[in-house]
Enzyme design. Structure first.
Site, PDB file in Angstrom:
ATOM      1  N   SER A 141       5.309  -7.022   3.414  1.00 46.60           N
ATOM      2  CA  SER A 141       5.859  -7.346   4.732  1.00 46.60           C
ATOM      3  C   SER A 141       6.640  -8.668   4.685  1.00 46.60           C
ATOM      4  CB  SER A 141       4.720  -7.427   5.743  1.00 46.60           C
ATOM      5  OG  SER A 141       3.784  -8.376   5.310  1.00 46.60           O
TER       6      SER A 141
ATOM      7  N   GLU B  79      -4.925  -3.705  -1.917  1.00 48.33           N
ATOM      8  CA  GLU B  79      -6.375  -3.450  -1.879  1.00 48.33           C
ATOM      9  C   GLU B  79      -6.701  -2.170  -1.111  1.00 48.33           C
ATOM     10  OE1 GLU B  79      -4.548  -5.738  -0.466  1.00 48.33           O
ATOM     11  OE2 GLU B  79      -5.566  -6.848   1.133  1.00 48.33           O
ATOM     12  N   ARG B  80      -5.693  -1.589  -0.452  1.00 48.23           N
ATOM     13  CA  ARG B  80      -5.952  -0.368   0.322  1.00 48.23           C
ATOM     14  C   ARG B  80      -6.008   0.886  -0.553  1.00 48.23           C
ATOM     15  NH1 ARG B  80      -6.668  -3.122   4.327  1.00 48.23           N
ATOM     16  NH2 ARG B  80      -5.083  -4.394   5.291  1.00 48.23           N
TER      17      ARG B  80
ATOM     18  N   PHE C 133       0.808  -1.223   0.000  1.00 39.15           N
ATOM     19  CA  PHE C 133       0.000   0.000   0.000  1.00 39.15           C
ATOM     20  C   PHE C 133       0.840   1.271   0.000  1.00 39.15           C
ATOM     21  CE2 PHE C 133       0.819  -0.091   4.590  1.00 39.15           C
ATOM     22  CZ  PHE C 133       0.948   1.258   4.882  1.00 39.15           C
TER      23      PHE C 133
ATOM     24  N   CYS D 124       9.412   1.746   3.580  1.00 40.58           N
ATOM     25  CA  CYS D 124      10.308   0.643   3.933  1.00 40.58           C
ATOM     26  C   CYS D 124      11.723   1.136   4.144  1.00 40.58           C
ATOM     27  CB  CYS D 124      10.294  -0.415   2.846  1.00 40.58           C
ATOM     28  SG  CYS D 124      10.933   0.223   1.314  1.00 40.58           S
TER      29      CYS D 124
ATOM     30  N   GLU E  41       8.792  -4.285  13.221  1.00 37.13           N
ATOM     31  CA  GLU E  41       8.681  -3.163  12.276  1.00 37.13           C
ATOM     32  C   GLU E  41       7.380  -2.433  12.631  1.00 37.13           C
ATOM     33  OE1 GLU E  41       7.570  -3.987   8.175  1.00 37.13           O
ATOM     34  OE2 GLU E  41       8.833  -2.347   7.485  1.00 37.13           O
TER      35      GLU E  41
ATOM     36  N   LYS F  84      -1.023  -7.094  -9.198  1.00 38.69           N
ATOM     37  CA  LYS F  84      -2.012  -7.258  -8.120  1.00 38.69           C
ATOM     38  C   LYS F  84      -1.671  -6.168  -7.103  1.00 38.69           C
ATOM     39  CE  LYS F  84      -3.077  -8.441  -4.401  1.00 38.69           C
ATOM     40  NZ  LYS F  84      -3.545  -7.414  -3.407  1.00 38.69           N
TER      41      LYS F  84
END
Ligand code: NAD
Length: 503
Positions: free
Chosen positions: A233, A183-184, A156, A288, A388, A180
Site C-alpha cells: 500500500s 503474513e496473510r 498479500f 493493484c 483505494e 519477507k
C-alpha cells in the site's frame, strides 16, 4: 520431485536452505478466507532471526556472484521447469490462503513464471558495452555487478507472482535474496524456496523471513542489505522508501492504485462492459491493476451501466477451490467490513448505489464474502472515489468530454494503470501521450506489461526511480563499473602530469 512435507499448521522461516522455526514467541493467524476459520499460524521473526538470515545470505553471496553466468542461467532454466511442472500445487496453495479462484491463481503463476523465463537469458542481459581504442592504446568497458544481499517485501494479493517479479532477476544477477512475504498468505513462499533449492540455487542465496513490521524495520536498518524492493500500500511504500533511502539503500517501492478506464461514446459497449466487469471484480478487486473507476464520456453512461449490470448478475461467487466459481472471498473479515463501509457510505456522499454487494446472497457464504457493487455518480472528493477500496466495488464517474475525463485521471494522486476504450485511433493516441500513468491500456483493461518490459506506476503508485522486473529490474539489482584499461607499451610510455585527455 521430493518436496519435504510443508506444514500448513505452522509456517516458519527458510534460512540457509532449510526451514527454521522462530523462537521469537510471536506469530500471526493465517485464515482460510473461504471458511473464515484459522488454518495455520505464521512465525514472526525477531531482529536476531532477520540478522541470521542476512548473515546466511551474505555468506552465500561470495560464491554465488562468482558462479559462471552459464551456470546461473542453467539454474534458472531448471527452476522454470519446476515451477511449470508444479503450477497446480502452487496455485492450490495460493487459493487456500488468499481465496482467489484456482484459474485466477493459475494465471498468477503463469505471469510469475514469465519472469523466471526472462531471467534465463541473464548472460545476454548482463552484456556490457566495450569501446576499443577510446584513446590510443586505451579501451573502456562497462560491467554490471550484483549488489550483494537484497530484500523483497511483498503484499498479500499476489503471494507467488510478486516474489517472482523480484527474486528471478535478483538471483540471476548474482545477488542473495531475502523475502519477507505477506503474513496473510505466507505458505507459498516456502514451497517456492523448496523449488529454488531443487533447481540448484545454493543454500543461503534465497531466504524467507516471515513476519510483520519488526522484520521489515530490521531489513531497512541492516547495514548488509543493499537494496529493498517493496510492493504494497502507498503509506507503507512511502515510509519504506524514506526509511531505506535514508540508510543509503537503493529502493523501489510500489504502492497502491486507483485505475481509471475511460470509455468514449464510440467504444464497443459489449467489449467495454466485458472488460470493466472482468477487471473490476476479478480476484474480488484485490489487484493493484484492477479497474476501480469507469469514466463514462457523454452518452455512453446509460448503455454501459446497463451492460455492466447484466454481466454482474451472472458472476458466480463462492470458494475459490470449487470449480465454476469466478470470484472468491476477501482476504480477511476486517477487510470485508472495510470494503462494505464504502458501499454503505456512498449514498450519503451523493453517489447512487446501483448494485449493492452487501445484499447479494453470496455475501452470506462466509464471513469474508461480499457480492459485487456498482456505484454511479461518483466524483472526486467522495471517499469511495478518493480511497483505494481494494474490493469488488466499481465506481462510475461521468465526464462530458474526452478532455474532462483525461483531467480526472491526471488529477488523481495515483498513477499505476489507466485504460481507454474507443475505436478512434487519434483519441487513443492522444490519451497515451497525455495520461499520467505508468502503464496504459488501449482497449485493454489490465495492462500488466509482459516480463521483457518493466512494471511500475507513476505518482503515489511508485517511490523510486526504477520500475520492477524486466530490463529495469536487471538495472536495479546491479551496479555499473566502468573500466579504463591500457596494456603497457613501453614505446609510448612517458611522464605526463596533465589531466588525462584523449590522445
Ligand atoms: P500492505 O502495505 O499492508 O503490506 C505489504 C507488505 O508490507 C507486507 O509484507 C506487510 O507485512 C508489510 N507491512 C504492512 N504494514 C507495514 C508497516 N507499517 N511497516 C512495515 N511493513 C509493513 O499491503 P497489502 O494489504 O498486503 O497489499 C495490498 C496493497 O498492495 C494495495 O494497496 C495494492 O494496491 C498494493 N499493491 C500494489 C502493487 C503494485 O504493483 N503497485 C501490486 C500489488 C499490490
Amino acid at each position: 520431485m521430493g518436496l519435504s512435507a510443508i506444514s500448513i499448521k505452522r509456517v516458519s522461516h527458510w534460512i540457509a536452505g532449510k526451514p527454521v522455526e522462530s523462537a521469537s514467541g510471536r506469530s500471526g493467524t493465517v485464515w482460510n478466507p473461504a471458511t473464515g476459520e484459522q488454518q495455520a499460524s505464521v512465525d514472526f521473526a525477531s531482529v536476531e532471526e532477520v540478522d541470521t538470515a542476512v548473515a546466511a545470505a551474505k555468506n552465500a553471496f561470495r560464491s554465488w556472484r562468482a558462479t559462471p553466468l552459464s551456470r546461473r542461467s542453467e539454474v534458472m532454466f531448471k527452476l522454470r521447469e519446476l515451477v511449470d511442472a508444479n503450477r497446480r500445487s502452487i496455485a492450490g496453495l495460493i487459493t487456500l490462503e488468499h481465496g482467489k479462484t484456482l484459474p485466477d491463481a493459475l494465471g498468477e503463476v503463469a505471469r510469475g513464471l514469465e519472469n523466471i523465463e526472462f531471467a534465463c537469458g541473464i548472460p545476454n542481459l548482463l552484456k556490457g558495452g566495450f569501446s576499443e581504442q577510446a584513446s590510443t592504446g586505451i579501451d573502456v568497458y562497462q560491467i554490471r555487478q550484483p549488489l550483494g544481499v537484497v530484500a523483497g517485501i511483498t503484499p498479500f494479493n499476489f503471494p507467488a507472482m510478486v516474489p517472482m517479479w523480484m527474486f528471478s532477476n535478483a538471483i540471476a544477477c548474482g545477488n542473495a535474496f531475502i523475502l519477507k512475504p505477506s503474513e496473510r498468505d505466507p505458505s507459498v513462499s516456502l514451497y517456492l524456496a523448496e523449488l529454488l533449492r531443487e533447481a540448484g540455487v545454493p543454500d543461503g542465496v534465497f531466504n524467507v523471513v516471515q513476519g510483520d513490521r519488526v522484520a521489515v524495520e530490521r531489513l531497512i536498518e541492516h547495514p548488509d542489505i543493499k537494496a529493498i524492493s517493496f510492493v504494497g500500500s502507498t503509506p507503507v511504500a512511502k515510509s519504506i522508501y524514506e526509511g531505506a533511502t535514508r540508510q543509503g539503500k537503493r529502493v523501489q517501492a510500489l504502492g497502491g492504485a486507483k485505475n481509471h478506464m475511460v470509455v468514449l461514446p464510440d467504444a464497443d459497449i459489449g467489449m467495454a462492459a466485458d472488460a470493466a466487469v472482468s477487471a473490476a471484480y476479478g480476484s474480488a478487486g484485490e489487484r493493484c491493476m484492477a479497474i476501480s473507476v469507469v469514466v463514462a464520456v457523454g452518452s455512453v453512461a446509460e448503455p454501459l451501466i446497463a451492460a455492466i449490470r447484466e454481466r454482474m448478475a451472472k458472476i458466480k461467487i463462492g470458494p475459490g477451490l470449487e470449480s465454476g466459481n469466478e470470484m472468491g472471498p476477501l482476504i480477511t473479515r476486517e477487510h470485508r467490513e472495510r470494503v462494505a463501509k464504502y458501499v454503505a457510505g456512498a449514498e450519503a456522499e451523493g453517489a447512487s448505489v446501483v448494485v449493492d454487494g452487501r445484499r447479494d446472497p453470496a455475501a452470506s457464504k462466509g464471513p469474508h464474502f461480499l457480492g459485487t457493487s456498482l456505484i454511479d455518480g461518483v466524483k472526486p472528493g467522495m471517499r469511495c472515489y478518493d480511497d483505494e477500496i481494494f474490493g469488488p466495488v466499481l465506481s462510475v464517474a461521468r465526464a462530458a468530454t474526452f478532455h474532462e475525463a483525461l483531467s480526472m485521471v491526471n488529477e488523481n494522486p495515483y498513477g499505476n494503470g489507466a485504460a481507454i476504450f474507443t475505436r478512434d485511433g487519434g483519441a487513443a493516441r492522444q490519451f497515451q501521450f497525455d495520461v499520467e500513468a505508468g502503464m496504459v491500456g488501449v482497449n485493454v483493461p489490465i495492462p500488466v506489461p509482459v516480463a521483457y518490459y518493466s512494471f511500475g506506476g507513476w505518482k503515489a503508485s511508485l517511490f523510486g526511480d526504477l520500475h520492477m522486473y524486466g530490463p529495469e529490474g536487471v538495472q536495479f539489482y546491479t551496479r555499473a563499473k566502468v573500466v579504463t584499461s591500457r596494456w603497457p607499451d613501453p614505446a609510448s610510455s612517458r611522464v605526463d602530469l596533465g589531466f588525462p585527455q584523449v590522445r
